[in-house]
Write a protein that holds these residues in place. Sequence first.
Motif, PDB file in Angstrom:
ATOM      1  N   UNK A  48      -6.031   9.825  -9.633  1.00  0.00           N
ATOM      2  CA  UNK A  48      -6.900  10.042  -8.475  1.00  0.00           C
ATOM      3  C   UNK A  48      -6.265  11.033  -7.520  1.00  0.00           C
ATOM      4  N   UNK A  49      -7.130  11.715  -6.801  1.00  0.00           N
ATOM      5  CA  UNK A  49      -6.653  12.571  -5.724  1.00  0.00           C
ATOM      6  C   UNK A  49      -6.551  11.710  -4.464  1.00  0.00           C
ATOM      7  N   UNK A  50      -5.429  11.774  -3.741  1.00  0.00           N
ATOM      8  CA  UNK A  50      -5.292  10.927  -2.551  1.00  0.00           C
ATOM      9  C   UNK A  50      -6.229  11.379  -1.429  1.00  0.00           C
ATOM     10  N   UNK A  51      -6.836  10.415  -0.802  1.00  0.00           N
ATOM     11  CA  UNK A  51      -7.667  10.695   0.371  1.00  0.00           C
ATOM     12  C   UNK A  51      -7.202   9.788   1.498  1.00  0.00           C
ATOM     13  N   UNK A  52      -7.543  10.175   2.712  1.00  0.00           N
ATOM     14  CA  UNK A  52      -7.176   9.350   3.859  1.00  0.00           C
ATOM     15  C   UNK A  52      -7.912   8.019   3.820  1.00  0.00           C
ATOM     16  N   UNK A  53      -9.105   7.987   3.262  1.00  0.00           N
ATOM     17  CA  UNK A  53      -9.857   6.729   3.162  1.00  0.00           C
ATOM     18  C   UNK A  53      -9.135   5.748   2.245  1.00  0.00           C
ATOM     19  N   UNK A  54      -8.681   6.243   1.099  1.00  0.00           N
ATOM     20  CA  UNK A  54      -7.934   5.374   0.176  1.00  0.00           C
ATOM     21  C   UNK A  54      -6.646   4.911   0.839  1.00  0.00           C
ATOM     22  N   UNK A 111       3.394   4.786   1.776  1.00  0.00           N
ATOM     23  CA  UNK A 111       3.183   6.129   2.311  1.00  0.00           C
ATOM     24  C   UNK A 111       3.848   7.231   1.497  1.00  0.00           C
ATOM     25  N   UNK A 112       5.043   6.997   1.021  1.00  0.00           N
ATOM     26  CA  UNK A 112       5.807   8.050   0.358  1.00  0.00           C
ATOM     27  C   UNK A 112       5.071   8.635  -0.851  1.00  0.00           C
ATOM     28  N   UNK A 113       4.566   7.833  -1.789  1.00  0.00           N
ATOM     29  CA  UNK A 113       3.833   8.435  -2.904  1.00  0.00           C
ATOM     30  C   UNK A 113       2.594   9.222  -2.459  1.00  0.00           C
ATOM     31  N   UNK A 114       1.896   8.714  -1.454  1.00  0.00           N
ATOM     32  CA  UNK A 114       0.724   9.429  -0.957  1.00  0.00           C
ATOM     33  C   UNK A 114       1.119  10.774  -0.357  1.00  0.00           C
ATOM     34  N   UNK A 115       2.168  10.780   0.445  1.00  0.00           N
ATOM     35  CA  UNK A 115       2.615  12.028   1.070  1.00  0.00           C
ATOM     36  C   UNK A 115       3.081  13.024   0.010  1.00  0.00           C
ATOM     37  N   UNK A 116       3.859  12.552  -0.951  1.00  0.00           N
ATOM     38  CA  UNK A 116       4.331  13.445  -2.016  1.00  0.00           C
ATOM     39  C   UNK A 116       3.161  14.033  -2.803  1.00  0.00           C
ATOM     40  N   UNK A 117       2.173  13.228  -3.097  1.00  0.00           N
ATOM     41  CA  UNK A 117       0.996  13.735  -3.826  1.00  0.00           C
ATOM     42  C   UNK A 117       0.234  14.731  -2.968  1.00  0.00           C
ATOM     43  N   UNK A 118       0.126  14.468  -1.669  1.00  0.00           N
ATOM     44  CA  UNK A 118      -0.584  15.390  -0.772  1.00  0.00           C
ATOM     45  C   UNK A 118       0.090  16.761  -0.699  1.00  0.00           C
ATOM     46  N   UNK A 119       1.425  16.776  -0.813  1.00  0.00           N
ATOM     47  CA  UNK A 119       2.122  18.067  -0.781  1.00  0.00           C
ATOM     48  C   UNK A 119       2.359  18.602  -2.199  1.00  0.00           C
ATOM     49  N   UNK A 120       1.609  18.049  -3.142  1.00  0.00           N
ATOM     50  CA  UNK A 120       1.585  18.518  -4.533  1.00  0.00           C
ATOM     51  C   UNK A 120       2.937  18.370  -5.247  1.00  0.00           C
ATOM     52  N   UNK A 121       3.572  17.248  -5.005  1.00  0.00           N
ATOM     53  CA  UNK A 121       4.800  16.895  -5.715  1.00  0.00           C
ATOM     54  C   UNK A 121       4.518  15.645  -6.537  1.00  0.00           C
ATOM     55  N   UNK A 122       5.276  15.476  -7.601  1.00  0.00           N
ATOM     56  CA  UNK A 122       5.088  14.312  -8.461  1.00  0.00           C
ATOM     57  C   UNK A 122       5.694  13.086  -7.785  1.00  0.00           C
TER      58      UNK A 122
END
Length: 151
Positions: A48-54, A111-122
């Motif tokens: 999934x693509x992270x969203x603020x709602x999720x 938060x950390x996985x969401x932030x990393x995904x948002x900045x396009x990191x694994x």
Amino acid sequence: MLAAFTADAYDDVATLAVVAPFIALVTALAESVSIQSVSLALQALHGQHPTWAIFSRKAAFEVIVGALLGISCGLSVGVIAFLWKGSWAVSASLFLGIAAGVTASALVGLSIPFVLRLIRRDPQLASGPIALALSDVVTLLFYFNLGRWIL
């Protein structure tokens, strides 16, 4: 190193005979919850693509679960510390430090996985170590500040 610098900045509290024995316990409880939150976040993000709602929905749930875990662990440790040391101040400091640290660590771990995904990191590669380090620092800040205030 961040945790060591934090402990050094609070050496007036961190070296107290009633505080020092519990540092490892306080951080271990918070780390356990943090890494569990990382696992849940990674599972939620899978495909999934992270969203603020999720994130908002997951964060609200994780804060509640973290608070319940923190309160139950803090209460258990606080009661044992009171029976062992005979001090309400030590007991309250541990209870509040663990409750706040575990609650915050649950949110950090999510938060950390969401932030990393948002900045396009694994997020699978770095989430665990980052979350554990941050949860240690956050937990120690709560624990030492409460120690200064209560003790």
